[in-house]
Design a protein around this motif. Structure first.
Motif, PDB file in Angstrom:
ATOM      1  N   UNK A 142       0.836  -1.198   0.000  1.00 41.45           N
ATOM      2  CA  UNK A 142       0.000   0.000   0.000  1.00 41.45           C
ATOM      3  C   UNK A 142       0.872   1.250   0.000  1.00 41.45           C
ATOM      4  N   UNK A 143       1.910   1.248   0.843  1.00 39.34           N
ATOM      5  CA  UNK A 143       2.826   2.390   0.899  1.00 39.34           C
ATOM      6  C   UNK A 143       3.508   2.580  -0.453  1.00 39.34           C
ATOM      7  N   UNK A 144       3.930   1.480  -1.049  1.00 38.34           N
ATOM      8  CA  UNK A 144       4.584   1.546  -2.358  1.00 38.34           C
ATOM      9  C   UNK A 144       3.631   2.125  -3.404  1.00 38.34           C
ATOM     10  N   UNK A 145       2.372   1.730  -3.332  1.00 34.23           N
ATOM     11  CA  UNK A 145       1.354   2.209  -4.265  1.00 34.23           C
ATOM     12  C   UNK A 145       1.156   3.716  -4.109  1.00 34.23           C
ATOM     13  N   UNK A 146       1.006   4.170  -2.851  1.00 35.28           N
ATOM     14  CA  UNK A 146       0.850   5.608  -2.598  1.00 35.28           C
ATOM     15  C   UNK A 146       2.057   6.385  -3.136  1.00 35.28           C
ATOM     16  N   UNK A 147       3.241   5.872  -2.833  1.00 34.34           N
ATOM     17  CA  UNK A 147       4.482   6.567  -3.201  1.00 34.34           C
ATOM     18  C   UNK A 147       4.629   6.682  -4.714  1.00 34.34           C
ATOM     19  N   UNK A 148       4.331   5.600  -5.427  1.00 36.38           N
ATOM     20  CA  UNK A 148       4.501   5.622  -6.886  1.00 36.38           C
ATOM     21  C   UNK A 148       3.529   6.604  -7.538  1.00 36.38           C
ATOM     22  N   UNK A 149       2.307   6.678  -7.014  1.00 36.52           N
ATOM     23  CA  UNK A 149       1.330   7.610  -7.570  1.00 36.52           C
ATOM     24  C   UNK A 149       1.745   9.058  -7.384  1.00 36.52           C
ATOM     25  N   UNK A 150       2.189   9.382  -6.161  1.00 36.21           N
ATOM     26  CA  UNK A 150       2.602  10.750  -5.876  1.00 36.21           C
ATOM     27  C   UNK A 150       3.895  11.103  -6.617  1.00 36.21           C
TER      28      UNK A 150
ATOM     29  N   UNK B 245      -6.078   6.482 -11.186  1.00 34.74           N
ATOM     30  CA  UNK B 245      -5.520   6.001  -9.923  1.00 34.74           C
ATOM     31  C   UNK B 245      -4.472   6.962  -9.379  1.00 34.74           C
ATOM     32  N   UNK B 246      -3.621   7.478 -10.265  1.00 33.08           N
ATOM     33  CA  UNK B 246      -2.593   8.441  -9.844  1.00 33.08           C
ATOM     34  C   UNK B 246      -3.243   9.699  -9.250  1.00 33.08           C
ATOM     35  N   UNK B 247      -4.268  10.203  -9.908  1.00 25.75           N
ATOM     36  CA  UNK B 247      -4.941  11.403  -9.408  1.00 25.75           C
ATOM     37  C   UNK B 247      -5.713  11.117  -8.121  1.00 25.75           C
ATOM     38  N   UNK B 248      -6.198   9.899  -7.964  1.00 25.72           N
ATOM     39  CA  UNK B 248      -6.824   9.518  -6.697  1.00 25.72           C
ATOM     40  C   UNK B 248      -5.799   9.526  -5.564  1.00 25.72           C
ATOM     41  N   UNK B 249      -4.575   9.099  -5.865  1.00 26.17           N
ATOM     42  CA  UNK B 249      -3.498   9.155  -4.875  1.00 26.17           C
ATOM     43  C   UNK B 249      -3.234  10.599  -4.451  1.00 26.17           C
ATOM     44  N   UNK B 250      -3.203  11.492  -5.434  1.00 24.92           N
ATOM     45  CA  UNK B 250      -2.968  12.910  -5.150  1.00 24.92           C
ATOM     46  C   UNK B 250      -4.122  13.479  -4.330  1.00 24.92           C
ATOM     47  N   UNK B 251      -5.332  13.110  -4.682  1.00 26.02           N
ATOM     48  CA  UNK B 251      -6.515  13.577  -3.959  1.00 26.02           C
ATOM     49  C   UNK B 251      -6.484  13.095  -2.505  1.00 26.02           C
ATOM     50  N   UNK B 252      -6.076  11.851  -2.304  1.00 25.41           N
ATOM     51  CA  UNK B 252      -5.952  11.294  -0.949  1.00 25.41           C
ATOM     52  C   UNK B 252      -4.904  12.070  -0.150  1.00 25.41           C
ATOM     53  N   UNK B 253      -3.794  12.358  -0.798  1.00 25.83           N
ATOM     54  CA  UNK B 253      -2.715  13.112  -0.152  1.00 25.83           C
ATOM     55  C   UNK B 253      -3.203  14.492   0.290  1.00 25.83           C
ATOM     56  N   UNK B 254      -3.900  15.184  -0.596  1.00 25.87           N
ATOM     57  CA  UNK B 254      -4.409  16.520  -0.252  1.00 25.87           C
ATOM     58  C   UNK B 254      -5.391  16.435   0.921  1.00 25.87           C
TER      59      UNK B 254
ATOM     60  N   UNK C  26     -12.407  18.351  -7.219  1.00 28.68           N
ATOM     61  CA  UNK C  26     -13.587  18.438  -8.087  1.00 28.68           C
ATOM     62  C   UNK C  26     -13.343  17.771  -9.438  1.00 28.68           C
ATOM     63  N   UNK C  27     -12.107  17.850  -9.940  1.00 28.08           N
ATOM     64  CA  UNK C  27     -11.804  17.206 -11.220  1.00 28.08           C
ATOM     65  C   UNK C  27     -11.814  15.690 -11.082  1.00 28.08           C
ATOM     66  N   UNK C  28     -11.243  15.185 -10.004  1.00 29.69           N
ATOM     67  CA  UNK C  28     -11.198  13.737  -9.794  1.00 29.69           C
ATOM     68  C   UNK C  28     -12.609  13.151  -9.755  1.00 29.69           C
ATOM     69  N   UNK C  29     -13.554  13.902  -9.199  1.00 28.83           N
ATOM     70  CA  UNK C  29     -14.942  13.419  -9.108  1.00 28.83           C
ATOM     71  C   UNK C  29     -15.565  13.199 -10.477  1.00 28.83           C
ATOM     72  N   UNK C  30     -15.058  13.861 -11.507  1.00 34.60           N
ATOM     73  CA  UNK C  30     -15.637  13.727 -12.845  1.00 34.60           C
ATOM     74  C   UNK C  30     -15.096  12.509 -13.597  1.00 34.60           C
ATOM     75  N   UNK C  31     -14.051  11.883 -13.071  1.00 37.78           N
ATOM     76  CA  UNK C  31     -13.383  10.804 -13.788  1.00 37.78           C
ATOM     77  C   UNK C  31     -14.012   9.452 -13.473  1.00 37.78           C
ATOM     78  N   UNK C  32     -14.204   8.650 -14.484  1.00 34.36           N
ATOM     79  CA  UNK C  32     -14.800   7.326 -14.330  1.00 34.36           C
ATOM     80  C   UNK C  32     -13.867   6.261 -14.899  1.00 34.36           C
ATOM     81  N   UNK C  33     -13.656   5.209 -14.126  1.00 37.43           N
ATOM     82  CA  UNK C  33     -12.816   4.107 -14.597  1.00 37.43           C
ATOM     83  C   UNK C  33     -13.483   3.389 -15.767  1.00 37.43           C
TER      84      UNK C  33
END
Length: 295
Positions: free
Chosen positions: A23-31, A75-84, A100-107
């Protein structure tokens, strides 16, 4: 981005150090991917929504040349959103420009790729490297995640009991997976083979040099699978395809869904139920079974 931005990320990662290493590795790679996209003039304080949009539209290739798909960008932007969210909660920052931008994105929903029983036989016939053959058979027979596979310790494998203890799976949960008769025979041979190596780790699965399977070693395994199967299977054969194959074939053989869910380490039964008739061929097979047997 600048040094102070990097230090704030370190604080974020340290705060979450109770999570699993994966999980830590995942967070780190996204940021890290987000930060490297911008120059040092950008900080977490002056990132804007336009920057988030530019990242989404422009982050198309990793540093090592791999193509980045839409879901990875999200996923990368979700990591950034989580960080903020964390930084605002702890008063390191005061606004979240990406939320607000992340909310518009759909997988994008993609059909799970898995091998049929015939394709499984084809893959195993093509894997001539002994270590890779054992890795492949193990993944197909147990459905473990590749990160879990890398971290199985020798003491966790109980060949007499036909069981393997999986430590710190997704969500930090431990569980057992099991060994059928075919896999048992190969694991006994592998155990004897392993003893003759110059072992440098207490992990059960090792490289030919007796070392722990690093991410680099797994990448070489992936490359090998792709190379030996690309003319036989119409999609990339990966360790995660083996996991999907295990789940799908277990459902086709009517394994109890609750039992399968626990074996696969799913936190939600709905995830496991997704393997029931999860692809075109299994749906067609079930359709024809019912429709062709009407009285």
């Amino acid at each position: 981005m600048n040094e102070s931005s990097e230090k704030l990320v370190e604080k974020f990662l340290n705060f979450h150090s109770g999570h699993s290493q994966n999980t830590i590795k995942y967070y780190k790679s996204g940021l890290k991917a987000f930060m490297k996209y911008f120059d040092e003039s950008k900080t977490w304080e002056n990132i804007t929504i336009e920057d988030a949009i530019n990242f989404y539209n422009g982050y198309n290739q990793t540093e090592d040349g791999r193509i980045v798909n839409k879901n990875t960008k999200i996923k990368r932007l979700n990591d950034v959103n989580r960080f903020y969210g964390w930084a605002i909660e702890h008063q390191f920052l005061f606004k979240n420009p990406v939320k607000t931008f992340v909310k518009t994105l759909k997988f994008e929903k993609k059909e799970r790729l898995n091998l049929s029983e015939k394709q499984v036989a084809t893959v195993l016939a093509k894997v001539m490297n002994y270590d890779y053959y054992v890795y492949t058979l193990f993944l197909l027979k147990t459905g473990v995640r590749i990160s879990e596979f890398q971290n199985i310790l020798y003491v966790d494998v109980d060949l007499e009991d036909h069981s393997i203890y999986i430590r710190g799976g997704k969500g930090g949960k431990d569980r057992y997976v099991f060994i059928d008769n075919e896999l048992l025979g190969h694991l006994k041979k592998y155990d004897a083979y392993r003893e003759n190596l110059n072992l440098k780790t207490n992990c059960f699965f090792v490289t030919e040099l007796g070392k722990k399977l690093t991410n680099y070693a797994i990448d070489k395994f992936r490359e090998y699978l792709k190379e030996v199967t690309n003319d036989k299977i119409p999609f990339d054969v990966t360790p995660h395809v083996f996991r999907h194959t295990f789940g799908t074939l277990a459902c086709e053989d009517d394994m109890n869904l609750i039992v399968l869910s626990k074996i696969m380490g799913h936190s939600n039964l709905n995830t496991t139920s997704g393997y029931v008739h999860s692809n075109k061929e299994s749906r067609k097979k079930e359709y024809l079974r019912v429709m062709n047997n009407k009285k």
